[in-house]
Write an enzyme that holds these catalytic residues in place. Sequence first.
Site, PDB file in Angstrom:
ATOM      1  N   ASN A   1      -0.475 -41.352  13.844  1.00 20.59           N
ATOM      2  CA  ASN A   1       0.889 -41.888  14.361  1.00 20.59           C
ATOM      3  C   ASN A   1       1.627 -40.797  15.286  1.00 20.59           C
ATOM      4  O   ASN A   1       2.292 -39.845  14.986  1.00 20.59           O
ATOM      5  CB  ASN A   1       1.843 -42.184  13.151  1.00 20.59           C
ATOM      6  CG  ASN A   1       3.201 -42.779  13.517  1.00 20.59           C
ATOM      7  OD1 ASN A   1       3.361 -42.686  14.906  1.00 20.59           O
ATOM      8  ND2 ASN A   1       3.972 -43.255  12.772  1.00 20.59           N
TER       9      ASN A   1
ATOM     10  N   ARG B   1      19.975 -43.807  20.615  1.00 16.82           N
ATOM     11  CA  ARG B   1      20.079 -44.964  21.466  1.00 16.82           C
ATOM     12  C   ARG B   1      21.134 -46.053  21.366  1.00 16.82           C
ATOM     13  O   ARG B   1      21.529 -46.199  19.957  1.00 16.82           O
ATOM     14  CB  ARG B   1      18.467 -45.795  21.316  1.00 16.82           C
ATOM     15  CG  ARG B   1      17.363 -45.330  21.535  1.00 16.82           C
ATOM     16  CD  ARG B   1      16.121 -45.951  21.537  1.00 16.82           C
ATOM     17  NE  ARG B   1      15.061 -45.077  20.735  1.00 16.82           N
ATOM     18  CZ  ARG B   1      14.270 -45.624  19.819  1.00 16.82           C
ATOM     19  NH1 ARG B   1      13.803 -46.920  19.683  1.00 16.82           N
ATOM     20  NH2 ARG B   1      13.660 -44.670  19.294  1.00 16.82           N
TER      21      ARG B   1
ATOM     22  N   HIS C   1       8.645 -51.994  15.701  1.00 17.85           N
ATOM     23  CA  HIS C   1       8.857 -51.582  14.138  1.00 17.85           C
ATOM     24  C   HIS C   1       8.199 -52.502  13.431  1.00 17.85           C
ATOM     25  O   HIS C   1       8.387 -52.947  12.205  1.00 17.85           O
ATOM     26  CB  HIS C   1      10.428 -51.579  13.629  1.00 17.85           C
ATOM     27  CG  HIS C   1      10.880 -50.220  14.075  1.00 17.85           C
ATOM     28  ND1 HIS C   1      12.431 -50.192  14.189  1.00 17.85           N
ATOM     29  CD2 HIS C   1      10.574 -48.978  14.126  1.00 17.85           C
ATOM     30  CE1 HIS C   1      12.714 -49.154  14.417  1.00 17.85           C
ATOM     31  NE2 HIS C   1      11.550 -48.307  14.591  1.00 17.85           N
TER      32      HIS C   1
END
Length: 414
Positions: A7, A250, A189
């Site tokens: 990842n 964010r 996600h």
Amino acid sequence: MNVLVVNSGSSTLKFQVIATDLERIGEDKDDRICRGEVEGIGGEAIIRIRYRSYPSRTLTAPLRDISATLEYLLRYIASDQSGVPEIRSTADVNAVGHRVVHGGEMFKESTLIDDRVLKGIEDCIDLAPLHNPTNIKGIQAARELLGKDVPQVAVFDTSFHHSLPEQAYLYAVPYHLYRRHRIRRYGFHGTSHRYVAFRYRATRGLPREQTNIITLHLGNGCSAAAIKGGFPVDTSMGMTPLEGLVMGTRSGDVDPAVVSIIARKEGLSASDIDMLLNTQSGLLGISGLTNDMRELQAELQEHDDRRVRLAIEIFCYRARKYIGAYLAAMGGADAVVFTGGIGENSPDVRARICTGMEWAGLQLDAAKNQETVGREGRISTDDSKLLAYAIPTDEELLIARDTVRVILGVPHPS
Ligand code: ADP
């Protein structure tokens, strides 16, 4: 099969080696051999690696990029000094599963990587300019290090959301922009939402068709998904992972007109503002202190700082608003599921989000909520009509399982 799960972000890489096969998947007995993460790629990197439940080791090395990082990791894991007896040489790594951020409209499920697939992931670079190039480098590096015969599988963040209906994924902007540039909502996600939806129905003994839940992934990035009949019908992240909930750095939803107003008033370019909304907003932007929820909560307790309180309140209010919206979108749900670093570990945030949701039949059990930290469990009262669960996510496990299933040609059930 020993699967290396990769990842990779721009300067970080998380990895695990998981031994699994169809039998172990069926019995939920996948064997996690080692795991770790590398931070500071591009300079003097810090490598943390942990073999089974032994204490983790910390190493440092100058690692210029993803390719050098993977080479270092594979060499280290296969060496005597790593203390990982299952991996004696790179030949003991049988497959690689990669988290790939954007699969666009092309990739609707996890896919065996060949040159055509690699080209497809390249074609999605426009949609995720910060993430897909790093993912591609990770794939190329693994191929060079392990050889073409070691199968690699791409598991996309976007693919679980391919079930979104047009009414949820189209923006109300001129339709030709969708036709020409594929401007639409994709959602992210997906691996996490999919995993916790799977755990939810496993815990409750329900078939997929009866999985009607709202999942809230609250980590550094945050997103919600409305899952009806086992598949998402809406999700909060959009064309990019900026839309929706308030996150660590964010902003989540803002009026798009704000962009040109800030540009004019602050003399910033479009890409400056993109950066501002992605990296200097959210919890960090409001508190002016940190993007880390744990630190914010400690600060609130110690100093009762007004902007820290505001940051947490805005974060929780937005999440609650999405639960309400998704209850309407789905015509009601059976449960709300919390996951991600904050969702799994912060009873306080969960309680704030669920405050005043009794109208929807949601009643948290204060004691259960408090004691369910970092583990799976129901956190609503016995007679709550809308249930609430905390379920730790495990994207790496799902990536390893998908890798095995794709290689063996077994359609993945979740
Ligand atoms: P990522 O999205 O990068 O995978 P995580 O899912 O690990 O991130 O979530 C990181 C967030 O979880 C941080 O804001 C961190 O402070 C928060 N977090 C972790 N543990 C706790 C805790 N015990 N209480 C509150 N927040 C926590």
